[in-house]
Design an enzyme around this catalytic site. Structure first.
Site, PDB file in Angstrom:
ATOM      1  N   ASP A  77       0.866  -1.174   0.000  1.00  0.00           N
ATOM      2  CA  ASP A  77       0.000   0.000   0.000  1.00  0.00           C
ATOM      3  C   ASP A  77       0.911   1.235   0.000  1.00  0.00           C
ATOM      4  O   ASP A  77       2.129   1.138   0.176  1.00  0.00           O
ATOM      5  CB  ASP A  77      -0.949  -0.002   1.204  1.00  0.00           C
TER       6      ASP A  77
HETATM    7  C1  NOJ Z   1      -3.978   3.998   0.186  1.00  0.00           C
HETATM    8  C2  NOJ Z   1      -5.183   3.110   0.310  1.00  0.00           C
HETATM    9  O1  NOJ Z   1      -5.149   2.385   1.511  1.00  0.00           O
HETATM   10  C3  NOJ Z   1      -5.328   2.146  -0.840  1.00  0.00           C
HETATM   11  O2  NOJ Z   1      -6.565   1.477  -0.701  1.00  0.00           O
HETATM   12  C4  NOJ Z   1      -5.228   2.855  -2.153  1.00  0.00           C
HETATM   13  O3  NOJ Z   1      -5.425   1.955  -3.204  1.00  0.00           O
HETATM   14  C5  NOJ Z   1      -3.860   3.522  -2.229  1.00  0.00           C
HETATM   15  N1  NOJ Z   1      -3.749   4.491  -1.150  1.00  0.00           N
HETATM   16  C6  NOJ Z   1      -3.610   4.204  -3.564  1.00  0.00           C
HETATM   17  O4  NOJ Z   1      -4.348   5.347  -3.682  1.00  0.00           O
END
Ligand code: NOJ
Length: 746
Positions: free
Chosen positions: A281
């Site tokens: 993530d």
């Molecule tokens: C953080 C989030 O937790 C995740 O779900 C998302 O896909 C990413 N950022 C990218 O934006």
């Protein structure tokens, strides 16, 4: 313990088997990957493991140069078809190895045509519909050059305080698993098609259990709960062929999930034989420093790489440290080859080496009328009728006058919900617009409150006057988009601002009061439900909220949604979920002494020594699976093909469902079981199947379910078992009601 453990079946059933894309070994694709890897330098391999945000390298010229030099494997947040095509051309034609790029974006519940938030979609209990919706999302997104979405999110959660409950499919592992698989199929479609968008199973794993619902918080999940609940949607997604996984932010039992060898290596790779790729993530690798699990970015890179995170999103721990770690012998180049192989395999599976990169699908598809129609249908089917005193709903289109009031009545953007990078408020049809189209001047409109958190009562007088002039009131309550979603956790889950005060004033007019709630979470709306004559829970319904709501309010369709999550009476009751355990001191309603009934000078030590709250009692506000209709359904004749089932057997279960009301309507029929005694304690109910039927008034259908012994399998802390013993079984309209029988597993 009398129970004999029948089978040690960690390799079969719910949580095992081969992933859909596990047939890659020793085929031409693998040969191609190996030959590519053998020509790449270590730096180029590490370049493939890097995903950066648009603009990371500077202007477009600098970006192209970085692509030529093989410094990047993927971008996120580039949504300009022409730029994407140009960067892809550079990757394919001007970089040394001609390796295409992945262009990722959070396309969560629609691209420009926005569908209900996932929690709303789940309320339809119709995974096929979610598949259809996500196919449309992929068609629109791919027209802008996107070939990878970070969806579906399949974190199971019991906590309405957690803002990301909006992105989830609720509290049940089976429902979440069915939706996860369907959405994966929708996004990916036919991989050879230019509209295919790689899906991403996220957030692996346990993120939905963030303590107190506070985002990014610690999670403690014992292995039986992890396997019996939280891993199941991920396994279903893997089986459906999801091309990528995302490791999560949370610390799971002391080990951050982006550096967790148990989940990423042992479960995902060894047990499930998953061959796709894992992306971190955003920043979850260096965040292991904050977690107190890594001293610096070098150690964070080592931990993530050893656990099996193939690609780093946004941050650069890998780019800065992996080469040194290989040179020092901490990570082997063979390990790096494995990770890069996983990335190349996704690019290969997506056909990106061969697909024309400048031949995008026409952007005419964006907001196409057919897309809007599906959005309207999904929205309609996602809404749940919670109360309908004396058939307040539906109302007649020839009503003399209707007051349309409330902060969410004309909030184009806020009806879209969280995670709508590309959705636009101007594309929305709001309830005000939809009611006006049907009623014209017979609509008395007054917003009352400018937004959900508005604390000013200056609009009350106009709203009350509009209500007094009308035959009925429809009040659009709720919370705007920013109050749910990532990082947007609430400790208080009631209606914000002075909405309750306005509802109280409107109630005093004596006019029929209909409440439509638009929200990203199940709110604590007990007091407002008591005041209202009818309550329709609409979640954040998306672009077509207005027409979907008028479809239901005027009775063109009957509401059919059912709750994918328990509604609590207040935040203090959290967690409250239907598959809770019985405890050693279960209470019945008769056991509860409510706080106001306790004598002033009570000398009692306890109020009955039972598991209960003296204020909330023992029941939630509304149970999982609940939802009303304009008609009534009668459940009769629960039949089991046998009352005994062998360890490899099946029983067929059926019930007759009759529409005994006056409306044609859909009903979601639910199958539950309870395993009475287990080698570990078992939940008081578990959903084992659901079916949606459509019935005309007076008509009846027999609904059949097949229950296999392997559906009764669970992980008991040591192994997967199917244990002999007695079971209850129910077919019913929700998790608390239904026809009941028993059977024995021999
Ligand atoms: C953080 C989030 O937790 C995740 O779900 C998302 O896909 C990413 N950022 C990218 O934006």
């Amino acid at each position: 313990m009398k129970i004999r453990i029948l089978s040690l079946i960690a390799g079969i059933g719910l949580l095992a088997g081969c992933s859909a894309n596990s047939t890659h070994n020793a085929d031409p694709v693998e040969e191609k990957i190996n030959s590519m890897l053998s020509g790449m330098t270590l730096e180029e391999k590490i370049g493939q493991m890097q995903q950066v945000n648009d603009g990371f390298f500077g202007d477009d010229e600098a970006t192209k140069q970085a692509i030529r030099e093989g410094k990047v494997g993927s971008f996120l947040n580039m949504v300009d078809a022409k730029r994407v095509a140009e960067f892809q051309r550079v990757a394919l034609e001007e970089s040394k190895h001609g390796i295409p790029l992945l262009f990722g974006r959070d396309v969560i519940h629609g691209f420009r045509t926005i569908f209900p938030i996932p929690l709303g979609m789940a309320s339809s209990w119709e995974p096929d519909l979610a598949e259809k919706a996500m196919r449309i999302a992929a068609v629109e997104a791919s027209s802008m050059g996107i070939n990878w979405t970070f969806a579906p999110m399949m974190d199971v959660t019991w906590d309405p305080r957690w803002g990301r409950i909006a992105e989830s499919c609720g509290e049940d592992p089976l429902l979440a698993a069915e939706f996860a698989a369907a959405m994966v199929k929708g996004f990916q479609g036919d991989l050879s098609d230019p509209t295919a968008v790689a899906a991403c199973a996220k957030h692996f794993v346990g993120y939905g259990m963030s303590e107190a619902g506070r985002d990014y918080n610690t999670t403690y999940i014992p292995e039986p709960l992890l396997r019996n609940v939280h891993l199941r949607p991920f396994k279903a997604a893997a089986d459906a062929g999801v091309l990528t996984f995302m490791s999560a932010f949370n610390d799971l039992n002391g080990v951050p999930t982006s550096g967790n060898e148990f989940t990423l290596k042992q479960i995902l790779r060894d047990e499930w034989d998953y061959k796709g790729m894992v992306v971190s993530d955003w920043g979850s690798i260096p965040e292991m420093i904050n977690h107190g699990f890594a001293a610096d970015t070098k150690q964070a890179a080592e931990i993530a790489a050893k656990a099996g995170v193939d690609m780093e999103m946004a941050t650069t721990c890998y780019a800065e440290n992996l080469k040194t770690l290989v040179e020092e012998g901490v990570i082997t180049e063979t390990q790096i080859d494995n990770y890069v192989g996983n990335i190349l395999r996704v690019k290969q599976d997506m056909g990106l080496f061969e697909k024309p990169y400048d031949n995008h699908v026409s952007t005419d598809t964006i907001l196409a009328p057919t897309h809007l129609e599906v959005s309207r249908e999904v929205a309609r089917k996602s809404m749940v009728l919670l109360k309908n005193k004396g058939n307040t709903l539906p109302i007649s289109k020839s009503i003399r006058s209707l007051a349309v009031i409330g902060p969410l009545s004309d909030a184009g953007r806020d009806q879209l919900g969280t995670w709508i990078f590309d959705g636009q408020g101007e594309d929305s049809t709001t309830p005000k617009e939809a009611f006006e189209k049907i009623l014209g001047s017979r609509m008395n409109y007054a917003e009352g409150l400018e937004y959900s958190r508005d604390k000013s009562t200056k609009g009350f007088a106009k709203a009350i006057a509009a209500a007094k002039r009308s035959d009925a009131i429809i009040f659009f309550a709720g919370e705007e988009s920013i109050l749910s979603g990532e990082a947007n956790a609430r400790g208080i889950i009631d209606l914000p601002g002075v909405q309750t005060e306005l509802i109280t004033e409107l109630k005093k007019t004596g006019k029929p009061l209909i409440l439509v709630v638009m929200a990203g979470r199940p709110l604590g709306i007990g007091a407002e439900m008591d005041m209202a004559d009818a309550v329709l829970y609409a979640w954040h319904p998306g672009t077509m909220a207005g027409p979907a709501i008028t479809d239901l309010v005027f009775g063109d369709y009957s509401p059919s949604g059912k709750l994918p999550v328990t509604f609590v009476k207040g935040a203090g009751q959290i967690p409250f979920y239907y598959y809770r355990k019985n405890t050693g001191r279960p209470a019945t309603e008769n056991d509860v002494t409510y706080i106001d009934d306790i004598p002033r000078n009570s000398k009692q030590l306890s109020l009955g020594f039972k598991s209960m709250h003296i204020d909330y009692g023992i029941t939630p506000l509304l149970p999982f699976g609940f939802g009303l209709s304009y008609t009534e359904f009668e459940y009769n004749n629960l039949k089991l093909s046998a009352h005994e089932i062998s360890a490899d057997g099946t029983i067929f279960v059926s019930a007759d469902i009759k529409n005994v009301g006056n409306y044609e309507a859909e009903e979601i029929v639910q199958l539950y079981i309870r395993d009475k005694v287990g080698s570990i304690t078992r939940p008081i109910k578990e959903l084992k199947g659901f079916k949606k039927i459509n019935l005309k008034p007076g008509n009846e259908k027999t609904v059949n379910f097949e229950l296999k012994a392997e559906d009764l399998q669970f992980f008991n802390g040591k192994e997967y078992v199917i244990e002999p013993g007695d079971f209850y079984i129910w077919i019913g309209p929700n998790s608390e009601e239904g026809l009941q029988d028993t059977f024995v597993l021999k």
